[in-house]
Write a protein that holds these residues in place. Structure first.
Motif, PDB file in Angstrom:
ATOM      1  N   ILE A   1      22.306   4.850  44.860  1.00  0.00           N
ATOM      2  CA  ILE A   1      22.838   6.226  44.447  1.00  0.00           C
ATOM      3  C   ILE A   1      23.785   6.100  43.222  1.00  0.00           C
ATOM      4  O   ILE A   1      23.758   6.754  42.301  1.00  0.00           O
ATOM      5  CB  ILE A   1      22.705   7.323  45.175  1.00  0.00           C
ATOM      6  CG1 ILE A   1      21.780   7.436  46.226  1.00  0.00           C
ATOM      7  CG2 ILE A   1      23.346   8.780  44.486  1.00  0.00           C
ATOM      8  CD1 ILE A   1      21.992   8.113  47.348  1.00  0.00           C
ATOM      9  N   ALA A   2      25.034   5.330  43.606  1.00  0.00           N
ATOM     10  CA  ALA A   2      25.867   5.264  43.362  1.00  0.00           C
ATOM     11  C   ALA A   2      25.264   4.680  41.726  1.00  0.00           C
ATOM     12  O   ALA A   2      26.520   4.664  40.555  1.00  0.00           O
ATOM     13  CB  ALA A   2      26.658   4.340  43.431  1.00  0.00           C
TER      14      ALA A   2
ATOM     15  N   VAL B   1      22.370   4.229  40.348  1.00  0.00           N
ATOM     16  CA  VAL B   1      21.463   5.303  38.905  1.00  0.00           C
ATOM     17  C   VAL B   1      22.760   5.884  38.496  1.00  0.00           C
ATOM     18  O   VAL B   1      22.559   6.485  37.745  1.00  0.00           O
ATOM     19  CB  VAL B   1      20.824   5.666  40.000  1.00  0.00           C
ATOM     20  CG1 VAL B   1      20.398   6.697  39.334  1.00  0.00           C
ATOM     21  CG2 VAL B   1      19.736   4.487  40.361  1.00  0.00           C
ATOM     22  N   GLU B   2      23.752   6.748  39.594  1.00  0.00           N
ATOM     23  CA  GLU B   2      24.470   7.959  39.034  1.00  0.00           C
ATOM     24  C   GLU B   2      25.364   7.546  37.683  1.00  0.00           C
ATOM     25  O   GLU B   2      25.458   8.234  37.201  1.00  0.00           O
ATOM     26  CB  GLU B   2      25.077   8.667  39.576  1.00  0.00           C
ATOM     27  CG  GLU B   2      24.357   9.348  41.140  1.00  0.00           C
ATOM     28  CD  GLU B   2      25.185  10.213  41.764  1.00  0.00           C
ATOM     29  OE1 GLU B   2      24.363  11.239  42.887  1.00  0.00           O
ATOM     30  OE2 GLU B   2      26.353   9.529  42.146  1.00  0.00           O
TER      31      GLU B   2
ATOM     32  N   GLU C   1      21.592  17.440  48.751  1.00  0.00           N
ATOM     33  CA  GLU C   1      23.012  16.503  48.150  1.00  0.00           C
ATOM     34  C   GLU C   1      23.074  15.254  49.692  1.00  0.00           C
ATOM     35  O   GLU C   1      22.096  15.248  50.377  1.00  0.00           O
ATOM     36  CB  GLU C   1      23.708  17.343  49.654  1.00  0.00           C
ATOM     37  CG  GLU C   1      24.012  19.001  48.323  1.00  0.00           C
ATOM     38  CD  GLU C   1      25.339  20.026  49.285  1.00  0.00           C
ATOM     39  OE1 GLU C   1      26.335  19.511  50.362  1.00  0.00           O
ATOM     40  OE2 GLU C   1      25.591  20.724  48.519  1.00  0.00           O
ATOM     41  N   ARG C   2      23.485  14.533  49.481  1.00  0.00           N
ATOM     42  CA  ARG C   2      23.632  13.727  50.651  1.00  0.00           C
ATOM     43  C   ARG C   2      24.346  13.904  51.910  1.00  0.00           C
ATOM     44  O   ARG C   2      25.133  14.479  52.036  1.00  0.00           O
ATOM     45  CB  ARG C   2      25.248  12.336  49.734  1.00  0.00           C
ATOM     46  CG  ARG C   2      24.781  11.769  48.670  1.00  0.00           C
ATOM     47  CD  ARG C   2      25.774  10.730  48.270  1.00  0.00           C
ATOM     48  NE  ARG C   2      25.700  10.780  46.820  1.00  0.00           N
ATOM     49  CZ  ARG C   2      26.833   9.626  46.243  1.00  0.00           C
ATOM     50  NH1 ARG C   2      27.486   8.956  46.532  1.00  0.00           N
ATOM     51  NH2 ARG C   2      26.296   9.293  44.282  1.00  0.00           N
TER      52      ARG C   2
ATOM     53  N   SER D   1      18.346  12.073  47.825  1.00  0.00           N
ATOM     54  CA  SER D   1      19.684  12.571  46.717  1.00  0.00           C
ATOM     55  C   SER D   1      19.112  11.391  45.660  1.00  0.00           C
ATOM     56  O   SER D   1      19.760  11.743  44.528  1.00  0.00           O
ATOM     57  CB  SER D   1      20.436  12.224  47.951  1.00  0.00           C
ATOM     58  OG  SER D   1      21.182  12.938  49.104  1.00  0.00           O
ATOM     59  N   LEU D   2      18.311  10.557  46.456  1.00  0.00           N
ATOM     60  CA  LEU D   2      17.793   9.307  45.337  1.00  0.00           C
ATOM     61  C   LEU D   2      17.297   9.513  44.949  1.00  0.00           C
ATOM     62  O   LEU D   2      16.876   9.254  42.991  1.00  0.00           O
ATOM     63  CB  LEU D   2      17.662   8.156  46.049  1.00  0.00           C
ATOM     64  CG  LEU D   2      17.025   6.446  45.358  1.00  0.00           C
ATOM     65  CD1 LEU D   2      18.112   6.349  44.372  1.00  0.00           C
ATOM     66  CD2 LEU D   2      16.595   5.665  45.386  1.00  0.00           C
TER      67      LEU D   2
ATOM     68  N   ARG E   1      16.405  12.611  43.305  1.00  0.00           N
ATOM     69  CA  ARG E   1      17.890  13.653  42.158  1.00  0.00           C
ATOM     70  C   ARG E   1      17.984  12.387  40.798  1.00  0.00           C
ATOM     71  O   ARG E   1      17.840  13.001  39.868  1.00  0.00           O
ATOM     72  CB  ARG E   1      18.595  14.567  42.588  1.00  0.00           C
ATOM     73  CG  ARG E   1      19.094  15.311  41.735  1.00  0.00           C
ATOM     74  CD  ARG E   1      20.240  16.708  42.416  1.00  0.00           C
ATOM     75  NE  ARG E   1      19.513  17.607  43.502  1.00  0.00           N
ATOM     76  CZ  ARG E   1      19.282  17.963  43.237  1.00  0.00           C
ATOM     77  NH1 ARG E   1      19.189  18.738  42.103  1.00  0.00           N
ATOM     78  NH2 ARG E   1      18.525  19.158  44.279  1.00  0.00           N
ATOM     79  N   ALA E   2      18.855  11.767  41.685  1.00  0.00           N
ATOM     80  CA  ALA E   2      20.767  10.684  41.064  1.00  0.00           C
ATOM     81  C   ALA E   2      18.851   9.962  39.779  1.00  0.00           C
ATOM     82  O   ALA E   2      19.146  10.345  38.463  1.00  0.00           O
ATOM     83  CB  ALA E   2      20.661   9.749  41.590  1.00  0.00           C
TER      84      ALA E   2
ATOM     85  N   GLN F   1      17.650  12.350  37.008  1.00  0.00           N
ATOM     86  CA  GLN F   1      19.142  12.569  36.431  1.00  0.00           C
ATOM     87  C   GLN F   1      19.093  11.958  35.473  1.00  0.00           C
ATOM     88  O   GLN F   1      19.229  11.565  34.065  1.00  0.00           O
ATOM     89  CB  GLN F   1      19.953  13.414  36.536  1.00  0.00           C
ATOM     90  CG  GLN F   1      19.092  15.310  37.492  1.00  0.00           C
ATOM     91  CD  GLN F   1      21.273  15.364  38.570  1.00  0.00           C
ATOM     92  OE1 GLN F   1      21.750  14.414  38.729  1.00  0.00           O
ATOM     93  NE2 GLN F   1      21.297  16.759  39.074  1.00  0.00           N
ATOM     94  N   LEU F   2      18.923  10.490  35.829  1.00  0.00           N
ATOM     95  CA  LEU F   2      18.840   9.287  34.899  1.00  0.00           C
ATOM     96  C   LEU F   2      17.493   9.293  33.804  1.00  0.00           C
ATOM     97  O   LEU F   2      18.291   8.838  33.085  1.00  0.00           O
ATOM     98  CB  LEU F   2      18.968   7.964  35.647  1.00  0.00           C
ATOM     99  CG  LEU F   2      18.859   6.925  35.387  1.00  0.00           C
ATOM    100  CD1 LEU F   2      20.315   6.416  34.648  1.00  0.00           C
ATOM    101  CD2 LEU F   2      18.583   5.596  35.969  1.00  0.00           C
TER     102      LEU F   2
END
Length: 303
Positions: A118-119, A121-122, A227-228, A246-247, A249-250, A253-254
């Motif tokens: 997730i980090a 991707v964000e 939310e995570r 959460s993944l 959504r990330a 958005q990416l």
């Protein structure tokens, strides 16, 4: 003129100094002039709000990691300690304790891997893997995989999308998005229920919808479901760590898209949940996608 500029910039410099001193609640006061200084102050305030939101998220994730990982780690340790204290000569007992400990530690590893992904991707690190693709083929692969899982639970997976949905993106990430949504749908749909995976082209967007016949989500939970580590009450008894959406959504958005939730239209006791996300459609035609795929295959063969 210099004193006038200094007077107008004083609120911004004062606020910046207070924030540098550790008071993150400060914001630049906005006057009624609506000039370039007010626009600068508004931009600074928006930036500060975003920073505060990210810091709250970091604190929340840290607390959630400590809470969610404490249980499997403690369970693994206690199980191994009990096996050691029992001093059993039965290899099956020791093997069972070791296998349970490995399973608990594997769960911890999966949580860390999901958080790191997730980090990544964000942070936008996966944009380098963007390439033209046909979402219809990707959806077909996901449906084939999870159709068997649904059939094993007596469920029916219904699919509907056009022959071609060209767009540009990271195929692996988008496949994981659809897989996560289908996995949730299979998990929460009652035996004998229906799951729907559909997609369509709407103007300059590709809209994907995954609907189930589960307990659904309240309006309050829908605001937090991305939310995570957040898990709704209806999901407490099912396996998972609260990182799947959460993944999703990330990744959406990416790709410059949007994600939202709706009722699936079922009865009050099982309203179901419809997860929808849209992605920018590619101007490339299906023929262009095929040509790109053939070129990539030729290059791969040549290598």
């Amino acid at each position: 003129m210099r004193r006038a500029l200094e007077r107008r910039l004083t609120p911004a410099t004062t606020t910046a100094a207070l924030i540098a001193g550790g008071d993150l609640s400060q914001r630049v006061p906005i006057s009624l002039h609506d000039d370039e200084f007010d626009r600068l102050g508004a931009s600074m305030n928006a930036m500060l709000d975003r920073i505060a939101h990210l810091m709250d998220g970091v604190r929340g994730v840290s607390d959630a990691i400590a809470h969610d990982l404490r249980t499997p780690i403690a369970r693994a340790r206690n199980g191994l300690e009990e096996a050691l204290l029992e001093e059993s000569d039965d290899p099956a007992v020791l093997r069972g304790a070791i296998e349970r400990g490995i399973a608990d530690l594997d769960n911890v590893t999966r949580v860390f891997q999901a958080v790191l992904q997730i980090a990544e991707v964000e942070a936008g690190a996966r944009r380098a893997a963007f390439a033209p693709l046909d979402l219809s083929l990707l959806l077909a692969d996901a449906a084939e995989l999870y159709g068997a899982s649904a059939e094993a639970r007596g469920q029916t997976l219904n699919t509907d999308w056009p022959a071609s949905l060209p767009l540009v993106g990271d195929r692996d990430l988008l496949l994981q998005v659809v897989a996560n949504l289908l996995d949730n749908a299979v998990k929460f749909t009652v035996p004998g229920g229906n799951i729907t995976l559909s997609a369509q082209r709407e103007s300059e967007w590709v809209l994907v919808r995954v609907a189930d016949e589960g307990p659904g989500l309240s309006a309050q939970d829908r605001g937090r479901v991305g939310e995570r580590f957040f898990r709704a009450d209806s999901a407490r008894t099912t396996p998972g760590s609260g990182l799947g959406l959460s993944l999703v959504r990330a990744v959406v958005q990416l790709h410059g898209g949007a994600l939202w939730f709706e009722d699936a239209g079922g009865p009050p006791q099982r309203p179901g949940l419809a997860v929808l996300f849209q992605l920018p459609a590619s101007p490339l035609s299906a023929n262009a996608l095929s040509a790109n795929a053939l070129s990539a295959g030729a290059l791969s063969s040549g290598a």
